[in-house]
Design an enzyme around this catalytic site. Sequence first.
Site, short mmCIF file in Angstrom:
data_model
loop_
_atom_site.label_atom_id
_atom_site.label_comp_id
_atom_site.label_asym_id
_atom_site.label_seq_id
_atom_site.Cartn_x
_atom_site.Cartn_y
_atom_site.Cartn_z
N ARG A 11 7.02 45.64 8.95
CA ARG A 11 8.05 45.69 8.84
C ARG A 11 9.21 46.90 9.39
NH1 ARG A 11 8.00 43.76 3.09
NH2 ARG A 11 5.86 45.25 3.14
N ASN A 29 7.13 40.02 5.78
CA ASN A 29 5.37 39.28 5.65
C ASN A 29 5.77 37.72 5.16
OD1 ASN A 29 4.78 41.80 6.23
ND2 ASN A 29 4.23 42.44 3.90
#
Length: 84
Positions: A11, A29
Amino acid sequence: MSGRVQGVGYRQFACDTARLMKIAGWVRNLPTGEVEAEAQADEVTLQAYEAKLQKGPALARVQQVAIQDLPVNPSENKAFEIRR
């Protein structure tokens, strides 16, 4: 994105890369172990971003990046962020 993409800095990689490329959107996520992102930019920039996401950070093992065209949302924040 699927594969080994959680717990490896994916990320942050996606966010940092998008910010460098002046892409708006977000990344997060999913409970399935995948990572989901939404990005807004011109088509050439998005293609270059997709190529970078395919590789990911050093510890990631990306198996698939699925692309879906969405309508542009002009009210969406022009920055790129990590969502929880």
